[in-house]
Design a protein around this motif. Structure first.
Motif, PDB file in Angstrom:
ATOM      1  N   GLU A   1       0.825  -1.210   0.000  1.00  0.00           N
ATOM      2  CA  GLU A   1       0.000   0.000   0.000  1.00  0.00           C
ATOM      3  C   GLU A   1       0.856   1.256   0.000  1.00  0.00           C
ATOM      4  O   GLU A   1       0.500   2.267  -0.611  1.00  0.00           O
ATOM      5  N   LEU A   2       2.004   1.198   0.664  1.00  0.00           N
ATOM      6  CA  LEU A   2       2.865   2.380   0.736  1.00  0.00           C
ATOM      7  C   LEU A   2       3.609   2.646  -0.569  1.00  0.00           C
ATOM      8  O   LEU A   2       4.243   3.687  -0.711  1.00  0.00           O
ATOM      9  N   THR A   3       3.534   1.715  -1.519  1.00  0.00           N
ATOM     10  CA  THR A   3       4.149   2.006  -2.822  1.00  0.00           C
ATOM     11  C   THR A   3       3.315   2.998  -3.618  1.00  0.00           C
ATOM     12  O   THR A   3       3.825   3.657  -4.522  1.00  0.00           O
ATOM     13  N   VAL A   4       2.020   3.117  -3.283  1.00  0.00           N
ATOM     14  CA  VAL A   4       1.148   4.056  -4.003  1.00  0.00           C
ATOM     15  C   VAL A   4       0.582   5.134  -3.086  1.00  0.00           C
ATOM     16  O   VAL A   4       0.177   6.194  -3.544  1.00  0.00           O
TER      17      VAL A   4
ATOM     18  N   GLU B   1       0.420   6.904   3.491  1.00  0.00           N
ATOM     19  CA  GLU B   1       0.150   6.443   4.848  1.00  0.00           C
ATOM     20  C   GLU B   1      -0.721   5.190   4.805  1.00  0.00           C
ATOM     21  O   GLU B   1      -1.515   5.012   3.884  1.00  0.00           O
ATOM     22  N   THR B   2      -0.550   4.333   5.808  1.00  0.00           N
ATOM     23  CA  THR B   2      -1.410   3.160   5.952  1.00  0.00           C
ATOM     24  C   THR B   2      -1.372   2.716   7.407  1.00  0.00           C
ATOM     25  O   THR B   2      -0.670   3.316   8.234  1.00  0.00           O
ATOM     26  N   ASP B   3      -2.107   1.669   7.723  1.00  0.00           N
ATOM     27  CA  ASP B   3      -2.111   1.096   9.067  1.00  0.00           C
ATOM     28  C   ASP B   3      -1.762  -0.379   8.983  1.00  0.00           C
ATOM     29  O   ASP B   3      -2.184  -1.083   8.052  1.00  0.00           O
TER      30      ASP B   3
ATOM     31  N   SER C   1       3.835   5.767   8.066  1.00  0.00           N
ATOM     32  CA  SER C   1       3.907   6.613   6.869  1.00  0.00           C
ATOM     33  C   SER C   1       4.961   6.068   5.921  1.00  0.00           C
ATOM     34  O   SER C   1       5.858   5.313   6.326  1.00  0.00           O
ATOM     35  N   ARG C   2       4.859   6.476   4.677  1.00  0.00           N
ATOM     36  CA  ARG C   2       5.875   6.055   3.706  1.00  0.00           C
ATOM     37  C   ARG C   2       7.243   6.581   4.116  1.00  0.00           C
ATOM     38  O   ARG C   2       8.257   5.880   4.010  1.00  0.00           O
ATOM     39  N   VAL C   3       7.305   7.811   4.613  1.00  0.00           N
ATOM     40  CA  VAL C   3       8.585   8.391   5.021  1.00  0.00           C
ATOM     41  C   VAL C   3       9.211   7.545   6.125  1.00  0.00           C
ATOM     42  O   VAL C   3      10.413   7.232   6.095  1.00  0.00           O
ATOM     43  N   ARG C   4       8.407   7.155   7.122  1.00  0.00           N
ATOM     44  CA  ARG C   4       8.932   6.348   8.225  1.00  0.00           C
ATOM     45  C   ARG C   4       9.384   4.984   7.729  1.00  0.00           C
ATOM     46  O   ARG C   4      10.448   4.477   8.126  1.00  0.00           O
TER      47      ARG C   4
ATOM     48  N   ARG D   1       8.783  -1.631  -6.762  1.00  0.00           N
ATOM     49  CA  ARG D   1       7.718  -0.628  -6.794  1.00  0.00           C
ATOM     50  C   ARG D   1       7.927   0.455  -5.730  1.00  0.00           C
ATOM     51  O   ARG D   1       7.344   1.534  -5.816  1.00  0.00           O
ATOM     52  N   ILE D   2       8.699   0.148  -4.709  1.00  0.00           N
ATOM     53  CA  ILE D   2       8.923   1.110  -3.621  1.00  0.00           C
ATOM     54  C   ILE D   2       9.588   2.354  -4.184  1.00  0.00           C
ATOM     55  O   ILE D   2      10.664   2.261  -4.801  1.00  0.00           O
ATOM     56  N   PRO D   3       8.990   3.525  -4.017  1.00  0.00           N
ATOM     57  CA  PRO D   3       9.554   4.740  -4.624  1.00  0.00           C
ATOM     58  C   PRO D   3      11.003   5.012  -4.237  1.00  0.00           C
ATOM     59  O   PRO D   3      11.772   5.561  -5.029  1.00  0.00           O
TER      60      PRO D   3
END
Length: 424
Positions: free
Chosen positions: A247-250, A253-255, A270-273, A314-316
């Motif tokens: 989910e964080l590839t697109v 934030e997620t849970d 978060s994606r940043v974390r 896929r991970i940015p």
């Protein structure tokens, strides 16, 4: 309808693709659904209670009856033990390939005209011969083995990559491969230089990094839950972290969702974390790719591109760090976990219908290294000891393939379960 088959047996998942003949040409490869409706099947074999080997995750984990990661063990003299049965890793790899071939045969109603199976780029002649012998034991005499990095390049070329020389960045579930490829006069690709890899970095390690973060956040709740509930919760944690990673590839934030005796809990991430957690590992893969290029006497700017494969590409952050290190296009396909299998099917088309050889252009004198990408010299004909032209022999004769009952070598009592989707 005539078709060819490409198979990629990765460290965690297996994928397959078929290309159908359309008159004198071949259609774009189509992915084969192997695991029910899923486009991949786990690269896992487990010994069921009735003595059959079943493809897929076991209903209950039992390390003594489950085999994983056997592809990278090919060439190891020490066999894997399944329920006390000695199983050479090349035999397990061939058995999984035979399972794929049989599923496709059942669907298509006729055998493939050719089969291409990808393998790690660093394999030499010995490992390829071991796997070829094991494949023959399962009636698979029409299989051509190609380095995974070559099949990755073939897939990217079919999607429009025009380059001649490229670096391949293949990030699997448990391993990473870095290699250089170049286009041959026939328009196909071959490896050059010395492929390198890391056996301690992959997408599963990213899941574990996120899982460790969750365990830290929920340490008090897990301690209060008791050992039995904690074990059940942690068993569900890694699959949930894999879902969150995707989910964080697109999204940004997620849970991570888990169920404790007190009820469901959510750990926001978060994606940043998440990218901060995995940055050192991703940077290690980029650094290894850079060293692979330098070891061949090239500069990153002298390449035509960096070609990616593997679901975690896929991970940015992966593209971000590669773009910072390589001033050339970084190419990733919409579903990179299928790139190697698609390229293997494209290579199988060329086994049946080879392209005509193109005349070599007159390149003239080569400019000095470092003259810039626009004036880059032709890629030097570097070959590691395991990638000389003699090692890339012509594929063996292709007798018709009919999968007879899949039995292991005569010394074994194990039989592969057949025709049961995820359970076989």
């Amino acid at each position: 309808m005539p078709y060819v088959l490409g198979i990629d047996i990765g460290s965690t998942n297996t994928a397959a693709s078929v290309a159908r003949r359309r008159g004198a040409t071949w259609a774009r490869p189509e992915v084969v659904a192997l695991d029910g409706g899923s486009v991949t099947a786990p690269s896992v074999l487990h010994l069921a209670a009735d003595g059959t080997l079943v493809v897929g995750e076991p209903p209950a984990e039992d390390g003594s009856r489950t085999a994983r990661g056997f592809v990278r063990r090919v060439g190891d003299d020490v066999p894997l033990l399944l329920g006390g049965e000695a199983c050479p890793p090349q035999m397990l790899t061939a058995l999984l390939a035979a399972w794929v071939v049989e599923r496709v045969l059942d669907r298509e109603g006729e055998p493939a005209e050719a089969v291409v199976l990808s393998h790690p780029a660093g394999w030499g002649r010995h490992r390829r011969e071991l796997l070829h012998e094991a494949l023959w034991q399962f009636g698979l005499g029409n299989v051509t083995l190609l380095p995974r990095t070559v099949t990755v390049a073939e897939s990217h070329a079919a999607r429009g990559f025009p380059g001649s020389a490229a670096a391949v960045y293949a990030l699997g579930g448990n391993t990473f491969e870095a290699a250089l490829v170049r286009r041959t006069p026939r328009g196909t690709y071959e490896t050059f230089g010395l492929p390198q890899g890391l056996d301690w970095i992959g997408g599963a390690d990213f899941d574990e990094a996120l899982a460790e973060h969750v365990r830290t956040v929920l340490a008090r709740e897990l301690a209060a839950a008791g050992p039995r509930q904690t074990h059940a919760t942690l068993r569900a944690l890694l699959p949930e972290c894999d879902r969150a990673k995707r989910e964080l590839t697109v999204g940004t934030e997620t849970d991570v969702l888990l169920t404790l005796p007190t009820g469901p809990v959510r750990v926001p991430v978060s994606r940043v974390r998440f990218e901060d957690m995995i940055r050192p590992a991703v940077q290690a893969t980029v650094d290894l790719l850079t060293r692979t290029v330098h070891s061949a006497g090239l500069l990153p700017a002298q390449l035509d591109g960096v070609l990616l494969a593997g679901g975690s590409t896929r991970i940015p952050l992966v593209v971000e760090l590669l773009a910072a290190a390589f001033p050339v296009p970084v190419e990733v396909e919409p579903d990179p976990q299928l790139t190697a299998a698609t390229g293997a099917a494209l290579a199988a088309c060329q086994v049946v219908s080879p392209r005509p050889r193109r005349p070599e252009p007159d390149r003239g004198p080569a400019p000095a290294v470092g003259a810039g990408r626009a004036a880059a010299p032709a890629v030097p004909a570097l070959r590691g000891p395991e990638h000389d032209r003699s090692a890339r022999s012509e594929p063996p004769p292709r007798p018709p393939v009919r999968i007879t009952p899949l039995e292991l070598p005569k010394a074994s009592r194990l039989v592969l379960a057949r025709g049961r989707g995820r359970e076989g």
